[in-house]
Design a protein around this motif. Structure first.
Motif, PDB file in Angstrom:
ATOM      1  N   THR A 223     -15.062  -7.675 -57.308  1.00 15.01           N
ATOM      2  CA  THR A 223     -16.130  -6.795 -57.786  1.00 15.01           C
ATOM      3  C   THR A 223     -16.704  -5.939 -56.658  1.00 15.01           C
ATOM      4  OG1 THR A 223     -17.829  -8.423 -57.319  1.00 15.01           O
ATOM      5  CG2 THR A 223     -16.854  -8.491 -59.525  1.00 15.01           C
ATOM      6  N   GLU A 225     -19.771  -5.717 -56.044  1.00 14.89           N
ATOM      7  CA  GLU A 225     -20.839  -6.514 -55.433  1.00 14.89           C
ATOM      8  C   GLU A 225     -20.285  -7.395 -54.308  1.00 14.89           C
ATOM      9  OE1 GLU A 225     -20.491  -5.930 -58.660  1.00 14.89           O
ATOM     10  OE2 GLU A 225     -22.309  -4.734 -58.860  1.00 14.89           O
ATOM     11  N   GLU A 226     -19.145  -8.044 -54.577  1.00 11.93           N
ATOM     12  CA  GLU A 226     -18.531  -8.880 -53.527  1.00 11.93           C
ATOM     13  C   GLU A 226     -18.162  -8.029 -52.318  1.00 11.93           C
ATOM     14  OE1 GLU A 226     -15.439 -11.758 -55.393  1.00 11.93           O
ATOM     15  OE2 GLU A 226     -16.141 -10.420 -56.958  1.00 11.93           O
ATOM     16  N   ALA A 228     -19.488  -5.175 -51.481  1.00 11.80           N
ATOM     17  CA  ALA A 228     -20.736  -4.731 -50.830  1.00 11.80           C
ATOM     18  C   ALA A 228     -21.257  -5.818 -49.896  1.00 11.80           C
ATOM     19  CB  ALA A 228     -21.780  -4.380 -51.889  1.00 11.80           C
ATOM     20  N   GLY A 229     -21.061  -7.082 -50.298  1.00 16.54           N
ATOM     21  CA  GLY A 229     -21.512  -8.213 -49.489  1.00 16.54           C
ATOM     22  C   GLY A 229     -20.772  -8.326 -48.157  1.00 16.54           C
ATOM     23  N   SER A 243     -12.170  -0.971 -58.205  1.00 19.74           N
ATOM     24  CA  SER A 243     -13.594  -0.887 -58.587  1.00 19.74           C
ATOM     25  C   SER A 243     -14.018   0.521 -59.000  1.00 19.74           C
ATOM     26  CB  SER A 243     -14.494  -1.315 -57.419  1.00 19.74           C
ATOM     27  OG  SER A 243     -14.413  -2.699 -57.228  1.00 19.74           O
ATOM     28  N   ARG A 252     -21.774   5.637 -57.281  1.00 16.54           N
ATOM     29  CA  ARG A 252     -22.508   4.489 -56.755  1.00 16.54           C
ATOM     30  C   ARG A 252     -21.945   4.064 -55.397  1.00 16.54           C
ATOM     31  NH1 ARG A 252     -21.395  -0.757 -59.568  1.00 16.54           N
ATOM     32  NH2 ARG A 252     -22.301  -2.289 -58.182  1.00 16.54           N
ATOM     33  N   SER A 256     -24.249   4.602 -52.080  1.00 20.79           N
ATOM     34  CA  SER A 256     -24.770   3.388 -51.447  1.00 20.79           C
ATOM     35  C   SER A 256     -24.047   3.066 -50.144  1.00 20.79           C
ATOM     36  CB  SER A 256     -24.625   2.209 -52.410  1.00 20.79           C
ATOM     37  OG  SER A 256     -23.254   1.992 -52.654  1.00 20.79           O
ATOM     38  N   ILE A 258     -21.094   1.796 -49.810  1.00 22.19           N
ATOM     39  CA  ILE A 258     -20.256   0.587 -49.884  1.00 22.19           C
ATOM     40  C   ILE A 258     -18.850   0.892 -49.375  1.00 22.19           C
ATOM     41  CG2 ILE A 258     -19.134  -1.054 -51.467  1.00 22.19           C
ATOM     42  CD1 ILE A 258     -21.588  -0.735 -53.304  1.00 22.19           C
TER      43      ILE A 258
END
Ligand code: 0XW
Ligand code: MG
Length: 367
Positions: A223, A225-226, A228-229, A243, A252, A256, A258
């Motif tokens: 994902t 989010e993963e 981005a982490g 993604s 996005r 952001s 990412i």
């Protein structure tokens, strides 16, 4: 000129060598969907969409054909003069399903190019080059064998490699990256693509254990989010591929910060018109990107190459086409081919390719 008919063809594309392995799936026979949009004066434009199986991303072949069946009747009788009106019409018939709309978008641009007497690259803003770089994408394989193939492909002229990892022991992945680097060094740019297959922990280990090797880490985790982490914890630049499901996801990722770059798929994003928007968004933040599709024959290859020709060369990460992995061509007269790791941009009006009737079965649907 109004649309008189839309025909849908199915073309099976077996993988040369038997199988193409990625962390997320192994594919053997790809199911491509071609669309032929004909106007009242008898001119035909071609489009294609070919997801790489049903597991790589949510898009799949049967979904494409079901979506086209929903959309196509609403385009019959419509004027082809306005691409924006036709896109609106498609959205009025079906929400989402960008990858199916992409085939129609490509066919409509092919028609427009032929009618205006210009290549599709001109409709996309104009070509900056008449020859674009490609890149070679390995299948997940043994470290020594992958390094051997990588060196061969660099010697054959590819300026960039994409090394597939994931779906196996960390040790194998780390060894593969090291062996490829030892074999090619700075002679080619390298992307390491895990196709969503790593945990964040595994991605952190690979990053650390391959610290000195300059590669872009493509879609390490499932994902956004993963991924981005991982930002700020890994030293390699991170590229997103799977993604980037639509323009909103790209917006996005860009806004952001990412992603440091992208592996982009024309059909997943909705076609060449939407891909041109992404190209311009990436330009604003100086982000590198490729111009690919998941799979497909000459029609989708031509589409990728026309867009590729319009991307600022210093940020361009190559146009990947499936030609190295498929036998034959749907347009044997004007095939899209890789020569010395590069692809010539068709100069004739429209896409510059037309599937030969003898290569196709009868249409599976006519609207
Ligand atoms: C190398 N590709 C463009 C071909 C396959 O569809 C996988 C893909 C990728 O980058 O993930
Ligand atoms: Mg990728």
């Amino acid at each position: 000129m109004r649309i008189r008919a839309i025909k849908v063809y199915q073309v099976l594309l077996p993988v040369k060598g038997g199988a193409y392995r990625m962390a997320s799936d192994t594919v053997q026979n790809l199911d491509s969907t071609l669309v032929e949009v004909t106007t009242e004066d008898g001119l035909s434009g071609w489009g294609e969409t070919c997801p790489i199986g049903p597991v790589y991303q949510p898009q799949h072949a049967l979904g494409a054909r079901a979506a086209i069946a929903e959309i196509a009747p609403g385009l019959i009788g419509e004027d082809t003069a306005s691409m924006r009106r036709l896109a609106k019409r498609m959205d009025e018939r079906l929400n989402g399903h960008n990858y199916a709309k992409a085939a129609l978008d490509i066919a409509l641009l092919d028609l427009a190019g032929q009618r205006l007497g210009v290549p599709v690259s001109t409709l996309l803003g104009g070509a900056l080059t008449d020859r674009v770089p490609s890149y070679y994408s390995t299948t997940v394989g043994a470290p020594d064998e992958t390094a051997r193939i990588a060196a061969d492909k660099v010697n054959a002229g590819y300026p960039r490699l994409q090394i597939k990892i994931g779906g196996r022991d960390l040790e194998q992945d780390v060894a593969t990256v090291h062996k490829v680097w030892e074999a090619v060094g700075f002679k080619a740019r390298i992307a390491v693509d895990a196709n969503r297959g790593l945990t964040a922990a595994a991605a952190l280990h690979i990053d650390r254990l391959c610290q000195a090797i300059p590669f872009a880490f493509e879609q390490p985790c499932n994902t956004m989010e993963e991924v981005a982490g991982l930002k700020g914890r890994v030293t390699h630049p991170i590229y997103l591929d799977e993604s980037t499901e639509d323009l909103n996801a790209v917006l996005r990722a860009v806004s952001s910060g990412i992603a440091d770059g992208f592996g982009l798929k024309v059909t997943r994003l909705g076609g060449l018109t939407k891909m041109a928007t992404v190209r311009d968004l990436c330009a604003i933040r100086s982000l590198p990107h490729s111009c690919d599709d998941a799979w497909g024959g000459d029609v989708i290859a031509a589409a990728c190459v026309h867009l590729a020709a319009t991307v600022e060369p210093r940020r361009f990460e190559g146009a990947w086409i499936a030609q190295e992995y498929i036998e034959g061509h749907t347009d044997p007269a004007n095939p899209i081919v890789i020569e010395n790791g590069h692809i010539r941009v068709p100069q004739i009006p429209g896409l510059g390719v037309k599937p030969e009737r003898s290569q196709l079965n009868a249409p599976i649907a006519t609207f």
